[in-house]
Design a protein around this motif. Structure first.
Motif, mmCIF file in Angstrom:
data_model
loop_
_atom_site.group_PDB
_atom_site.id
_atom_site.type_symbol
_atom_site.label_atom_id
_atom_site.label_comp_id
_atom_site.label_asym_id
_atom_site.label_seq_id
_atom_site.Cartn_x
_atom_site.Cartn_y
_atom_site.Cartn_z
ATOM 1 N N ALA A 102 0.816 -1.222 0.000
ATOM 2 C CA ALA A 102 0.000 0.000 0.000
ATOM 3 C C ALA A 102 0.841 1.260 0.000
ATOM 4 O O ALA A 102 0.324 2.349 0.265
ATOM 5 C CB ALA A 102 -0.942 0.000 1.192
ATOM 6 N N THR A 103 2.121 1.126 -0.291
ATOM 7 C CA THR A 103 2.953 2.326 -0.377
ATOM 8 C C THR A 103 2.486 3.180 -1.551
ATOM 9 O O THR A 103 1.768 2.701 -2.430
ATOM 10 C CB THR A 103 4.441 1.972 -0.559
ATOM 11 N N GLU A 136 2.494 7.966 7.314
ATOM 12 C CA GLU A 136 1.839 8.676 6.213
ATOM 13 C C GLU A 136 1.143 7.695 5.267
ATOM 14 O O GLU A 136 -0.005 7.907 4.857
ATOM 15 C CB GLU A 136 2.876 9.485 5.433
ATOM 16 N N VAL A 137 1.834 6.643 4.928
ATOM 17 C CA VAL A 137 1.270 5.629 4.033
ATOM 18 C C VAL A 137 0.099 4.921 4.703
ATOM 19 O O VAL A 137 -0.921 4.630 4.073
ATOM 20 C CB VAL A 137 2.361 4.626 3.610
ATOM 21 N N PHE A 148 -7.409 -3.678 7.365
ATOM 22 C CA PHE A 148 -6.312 -3.858 8.314
ATOM 23 C C PHE A 148 -5.101 -3.124 7.753
ATOM 24 O O PHE A 148 -4.949 -2.998 6.545
ATOM 25 C CB PHE A 148 -5.921 -5.340 8.476
ATOM 26 N N VAL A 149 -4.214 -2.674 8.653
ATOM 27 C CA VAL A 149 -2.964 -2.072 8.209
ATOM 28 C C VAL A 149 -1.830 -2.752 8.954
ATOM 29 O O VAL A 149 -1.879 -2.905 10.174
ATOM 30 C CB VAL A 149 -2.938 -0.549 8.467
ATOM 31 N N LYS A 177 -3.140 6.757 15.870
ATOM 32 C CA LYS A 177 -3.726 7.572 14.804
ATOM 33 C C LYS A 177 -4.835 6.891 13.999
ATOM 34 O O LYS A 177 -5.695 7.577 13.429
ATOM 35 C CB LYS A 177 -2.616 8.005 13.833
ATOM 36 N N LEU A 178 -4.812 5.568 13.922
ATOM 37 C CA LEU A 178 -5.725 4.869 13.019
ATOM 38 C C LEU A 178 -6.933 4.288 13.738
ATOM 39 O O LEU A 178 -6.848 3.921 14.918
ATOM 40 C CB LEU A 178 -4.979 3.750 12.280
ATOM 41 N N GLU A 179 -8.013 4.181 13.016
ATOM 42 C CA GLU A 179 -9.240 3.626 13.598
ATOM 43 C C GLU A 179 -9.531 2.218 13.097
ATOM 44 O O GLU A 179 -10.610 1.686 13.356
ATOM 45 C CB GLU A 179 -10.421 4.557 13.287
#
Length: 233
Positions: A102-103, A136-137, A148-149, A177-179
């Protein structure tokens, strides 16, 4: 299986069952046996490369498979499921979740994460795990709709090549930072490190080389032994 169902339970272990192309372990039957052994000991799912391997694993387990297809395409740095066509192939092979690079680097056919992620979800009905290298990515991947990340690419891109995984600091920042669920992947080499990742807020942990990487593990041990100066030398 629709992409809005949560297939991975929290605080869980996912085992990456892969092997180098030139290894005798790079055989669908052996990869499937690795996956089954991992599931037997409590792993909630596995991460598998190539359609052939995914298909073999699917025949042995019913638990979630995070599928990917590493492709080296001339002129492009992205290699983890770089195209929608690759996602189709691994979905048809039996993957439940599609992992993608996902970059923000260029990818073939003018595709971007903003087109690729929704296309996988809507046309294939699969969840997407976004493999990222920076915060950022990660933020961009979530905006594009990732389910998912993962910290998978930390230390493996030009922007992060001076860093060594596991990316615990990146993990902490992503959790804040992420939800969406954050998965810690890359460089986890002990149960204690996996435990630390969960304590830092990781939703799940992916472990590969430390469990299934016989080739590199043996090489590391052999290299270490060869470096020992013999008595009296």
């Amino acid at each position: 299986m629709t992409h809005d169902q949560n297939l991975i339970p929290p605080q869980s272990l996912i085992v990456s069952c892969q092997a180098p192309v030139d290894s005798p372990l790079h055989d669908p039957i052996i990869i499937a046996a690795m996956a089954k052994a991992a599931i037997n000991q409590g792993a909630v799912g596995v991460r598998v490369d190539t359609p052939d391997h995914i298909k073999a694993v699917r025949e042995r387990i019913t638990q979630p498979i995070i599928g990917l297809w590493k492709q080296s395409i001339p002129g492009f740095e992205v290699y983890i499921t770089p195209q929608f066509a690759d996602a189709i192939a691994i979905a048809e092979a039996g993957a439940d979740i599609i992992a993608i690079d996902a970059t923000l680097r260029n990818r073939p056919n003018g595709e971007t994460i903003n087109t690729l992620i929704p296309q996988i979800q809507q046309e294939l009905g699969k969840q997407v795990m976004a493999d990222v290298d920076t915060l950022e990515v990660a933020i961009a991947a979530v905006k594009a709709g990732a389910d998912f990340v993962g910290t998978t690419l930390y230390g493996y891109t030009k922007d992060t090549e001076t860093y060594t995984p596991p990316g615990f600091k990146l993990l902490e920042n992503m959790v804040k930072k992420l939800e969406v669920p954050v998965i810690c992947e890359g460089g986890i080499s002990s149960p204690q490190q996996a435990q630390k990742a969960i304590e830092l807020g990781a939703y799940a942990v992916v472990v590969g080389t430390a469990i299934t990487g016989i080739d590199i593990q043996v090489k590391n041990y052999q290299t270490a032994l060869m470096e020992v100066k013999t008595f009296g030398s």
